[in-house]
Scaffold this motif. Structure first.
Motif, PDB file in Angstrom:
ATOM      1  N   TYR B 217     -10.078 -21.629 -30.583  1.00 57.44           N
ATOM      2  CA  TYR B 217      -9.095 -22.877 -31.445  1.00 57.44           C
ATOM      3  C   TYR B 217      -8.726 -22.123 -31.288  1.00 57.44           C
ATOM      4  O   TYR B 217      -8.064 -21.190 -31.988  1.00 57.44           O
ATOM      5  N   LEU B 219      -4.793 -22.490 -33.058  1.00 59.45           N
ATOM      6  CA  LEU B 219      -3.519 -22.916 -34.255  1.00 59.45           C
ATOM      7  C   LEU B 219      -3.044 -22.657 -34.600  1.00 59.45           C
ATOM      8  O   LEU B 219      -2.332 -21.572 -34.475  1.00 59.45           O
ATOM      9  N   SER B 220      -1.899 -23.411 -34.604  1.00 57.74           N
ATOM     10  CA  SER B 220      -0.316 -23.789 -35.244  1.00 57.74           C
ATOM     11  C   SER B 220       0.262 -24.215 -36.320  1.00 57.74           C
ATOM     12  O   SER B 220      -0.192 -25.565 -36.225  1.00 57.74           O
ATOM     13  N   ASN B 273      -8.501 -32.979 -34.973  1.00 54.86           N
ATOM     14  CA  ASN B 273      -9.004 -30.946 -34.458  1.00 54.86           C
ATOM     15  C   ASN B 273      -9.030 -31.172 -35.967  1.00 54.86           C
ATOM     16  O   ASN B 273      -9.125 -31.658 -37.179  1.00 54.86           O
ATOM     17  N   PHE B 275      -9.449 -28.551 -38.314  1.00 57.27           N
ATOM     18  CA  PHE B 275      -8.479 -27.435 -38.186  1.00 57.27           C
ATOM     19  C   PHE B 275      -7.902 -27.584 -39.387  1.00 57.27           C
ATOM     20  O   PHE B 275      -7.134 -28.054 -39.198  1.00 57.27           O
ATOM     21  N   VAL B 277      -4.388 -27.287 -40.046  1.00 56.58           N
ATOM     22  CA  VAL B 277      -3.400 -26.591 -39.425  1.00 56.58           C
ATOM     23  C   VAL B 277      -2.857 -27.357 -38.568  1.00 56.58           C
ATOM     24  O   VAL B 277      -3.942 -28.246 -37.899  1.00 56.58           O
ATOM     25  N   TYR B 279      -1.267 -27.979 -35.951  1.00 54.60           N
ATOM     26  CA  TYR B 279      -1.358 -27.776 -33.921  1.00 54.60           C
ATOM     27  C   TYR B 279      -2.661 -27.564 -33.456  1.00 54.60           C
ATOM     28  O   TYR B 279      -2.941 -26.236 -34.332  1.00 54.60           O
ATOM     29  N   ALA B 280      -2.940 -27.422 -32.750  1.00 55.22           N
ATOM     30  CA  ALA B 280      -4.730 -27.356 -31.858  1.00 55.22           C
ATOM     31  C   ALA B 280      -4.959 -27.218 -30.912  1.00 55.22           C
ATOM     32  O   ALA B 280      -4.715 -28.294 -30.445  1.00 55.22           O
ATOM     33  N   VAL B 364     -11.540 -18.631 -32.806  1.00 55.20           N
ATOM     34  CA  VAL B 364     -10.249 -19.643 -33.103  1.00 55.20           C
ATOM     35  C   VAL B 364      -9.673 -17.989 -33.634  1.00 55.20           C
ATOM     36  O   VAL B 364      -9.116 -16.875 -33.461  1.00 55.20           O
ATOM     37  N   TYR B 366      -5.806 -17.815 -34.875  1.00 58.70           N
ATOM     38  CA  TYR B 366      -4.231 -18.106 -35.715  1.00 58.70           C
ATOM     39  C   TYR B 366      -3.142 -17.341 -36.066  1.00 58.70           C
ATOM     40  O   TYR B 366      -3.335 -15.978 -36.325  1.00 58.70           O
ATOM     41  N   VAL B 415      -7.260 -20.987 -42.887  1.00 50.62           N
ATOM     42  CA  VAL B 415      -7.294 -21.853 -41.695  1.00 50.62           C
ATOM     43  C   VAL B 415      -8.571 -22.401 -41.456  1.00 50.62           C
ATOM     44  O   VAL B 415      -8.933 -22.779 -40.717  1.00 50.62           O
TER      45      VAL B 415
END
Lengths: 153, 421
Positions: B217, B219-220, B273, B275, B277, B279-280, B364, B366, B415
């Motif tokens: 994943y 993440l952002s 999603n 997470f 966060v 965006y993913a 993940v 990030y 996250v």
């Protein structure tokens, strides 16, 4: 601590049969490969330039080669000049070629000393001293080296 | 002395229809021997619409779980790996070194090329010098072709630089610089990548999971966009003038050629999603579990009657003096000194390793940091994506820096609290 004692300590630390090698080493034999002074100076240089990776007792790590044990097997039978050339060319790995020639001589002298190869009156570094082959380890090989005149081995 | 270039090989010829707009940049977070980052991929096909997040066990990214930090040097060779041959005395040397951050990923295809050249002189027996992933794979491929093989190396694979990679399928990670490699290398690369992909698939599902796929994943906090590295005109130097790349745009990229077989990143809708966060994206990726893979490959080598000789080499002449008159030379970064190949550029990378967390079987990424759950631990990387492929270039200091990993864990820990866990 004297060079001899350091060498013995390094060998013991490396778990080798160090006493036999160290005992066979003549203190100032003509057949030596370096002077005791070079090895002593080299010990300090080693601590400064090499020990961060290879360890204070030349013990290496899982990733980084020890400079005892397998090191002896690797270099025995080769001209000492090959070892010097390799160190000069490839070490330290993060800045290869950055050792001055006399620094390389002294570091190599220390490595030889720590592994039981004999010292003598002639400094390592000049042409003929680099052509001599490092004898096989063990009392017989080392004793022969210690007794030999330069150029005989 | 002749060095055959990669252009000596015929075109793979299967790439023309494979071009597309997707990106493998997310893979940069998982590159062999630690990445330079490089952003995350744009969306490909739509995700499966379950309407709810997948049930994930949270990864534990705490300092008490950190059990190892490994550092290594990738052998980036400007023109791509040396697959050429040369004759020294009565010995045919077949080179197989200099695969940058793509050695694992290209190992089977590269071995196929090297062993093919070795077979062309009809030996019964060959030597392989080096026992990293390239040497060992070459040895096994040669045995499968019926040859008797002796490996000469300083270490078995477990103590080579190969085992200090991150171990993901990243076949174009720092594998060449575009200009020195030339346009032909892309075809050779594609042939190696496709063959390797097929070979790795034969290890899926075997005991110990030597090769496996998991989801990763990305993440952002901001919408995820594809990262580009246009040439910076302010940087006038290049490999040609400086002997090392000066900016990201000099690196060659080929993953577009195989996007028909490599899973692409897909956007995850907010409702799915897991997470905390905004965006993913999710992407399935192949990785190698070092312990199991190394054991499996070595077992095959010895079961087929392979011999291992523990020794070091200090000159080309020593390879030519071996009793075997065909020698595959696979010493990786060590070829820089042994073969005097100054076109090998060191690229430092490092990985941290957490206690294995088999129940949390995913990855993940990030900000600067990525985690990937593997058989022998959760690999942690902390690499500034703004530096991209240039990270570690020219750095041959092979000592780990634990503080960077600790810093990375602190960044990514918040996250990892997945919904529903």
């Amino acid at each position: 601590m004297t060079v001899a004692r350091k060498a013995a300590a390094a060998l013991v630390a490396a778990g080798m049969a160090g006493s036999a090698l160290a005992a066979a080493r003549g203190p100032a034999a003509e057949g030596g490969f370096y002077t005791a002074q070079q090895a002593s100076d080299g010990s300090a240089l080693y601590a400064e330039r090499c020990a961060a990776c290879h360890g204070p007792a030349l013990e290496g790590t899982w990733e980084i080669p020890a400079l005892t044990g397998k090191f002896v097997a690797n270099w025995a039978g080769r001209p000492v000049g090959d070892l010097k050339a390799y160190v000069a060319r490839a070490m330290p790995q993060f800045a290869p070629g950055s050792l001055a020639p006399d620094e390389t001589d002294r570091i190599v002298a220390y490595l030889l000393s720590a592994n039981g190869w004999p010292s003598g009156a002639t400094p390592l570094g000049s042409g003929a001293t680099l052509d001599r082959r490092l004898p096989a380890p063990g009392p017989r090989g080392m004793a022969a080296a210690a007794a030999a005149k330069p150029g005989e081995l | 002395m002749r060095e055959a270039g990669p252009g000596d090989f015929s075109r793979a010829g299967r790439r023309a229809v494979l071009r597309g707009a997707g990106s493998f940049a997310a893979m940069a977070g998982l590159q062999a021997c630690a990445p330079g980052g490089g952003g995350v991929a744009s969306a490909g096909s739509p995700p499966s619409a379950t309407g709810r997040p997948p049930s994930l066990v949270p990864l534990r990214a705490t300092l008490d779980q950190l059990i190892d930090v490994k550092c290594c040097i990738r052998p980036l060779r400007a023109a791509g790996p040396n697959l050429g041959t040369e004759v020294i005395g009565d010995t045919l040397i077949v080179h197989n070194y200099g695969h940058g951050g793509s050695g694992w990923s290209l190992s089977w295809g590269s071995a196929e090329i090297a062993v093919g050249k070795a077979l062309s002189v009809l030996p019964e027996e060959i030597a392989v010098v080096g026992c990293g992933i390239i040497g060992l794979t070459s040895a096994v491929v040669a045995q499968r072709a019926g040859l008797k093989v002796t490996i000469y190396a300083r270490e078995l694979i477990q103590r080579t630089r190969s085992f200090r990679a991150s171990g993901s399928f990243t076949p174009d990670s720092r594998v060449a610089l575009a200009e020195p490699a030339g346009p032909q290398f892309g075809d050779t690369w594609e042939r190696m990548a496709r063959l390797s992909w097929k070979a790795f698939r034969t290890y899926l599902g075997l005991p110990g999971n030597p090769v496996e796929f998991v989801d990763s994943y990305a993440l952002s906090d901001k919408p995820i966009e594809k990262r580009h590295w246009p040439a910076d005109p302010a940087i006038t130097g290049s490999f040609a003038t400086a002997g090392a790349p000066q900016q990201n745009s000099e690196f060659a990229h080929y993953n577009e050629r195989i996007k028909d077989i490599m899973p692409q990143a897909v956007d995850i809708p907010a409702a799915e999603n897991p997470f905390p966060v905004a965006y993913a994206q999710r992407q399935s990726a192949m990785h190698f579990n070092f312990a199991s893979y190394g054991h499996t490959l070595l077992s095959e080598f010895f079961e087929r009657g392979g011999h291992f000789v523990n020794r070091d080499f200090h000159s080309r002449a020593e390879l030519a003096a071996l009793p075997q008159k065909v020698v595959i030379h696979a010493t990786g970064y060590a070829a820089r000194d042994l073969w005097g190949d100054r076109t090998i550029i060191p690229v430092r990378g490092q990985t941290g390793w957490l206690v294995p967390q088999h129940e949390a079987n995913y990855g993940v990424r990030y900000r600067n940091v990525s985690l990937l759950s593997k058989g022998d631990g959760v690999v942690v990387m902390n690499n500034n994506p703004d530096i991209g492929e240039m990270l570690g270039v020219g750095n041959s200091l092979e000592l780990p820096d634990r503080s960077a990993i600790e810093e990375g864990l602190a960044i990514i820990a918040p996250v990892l609290r997945v919904r529903g866990a």
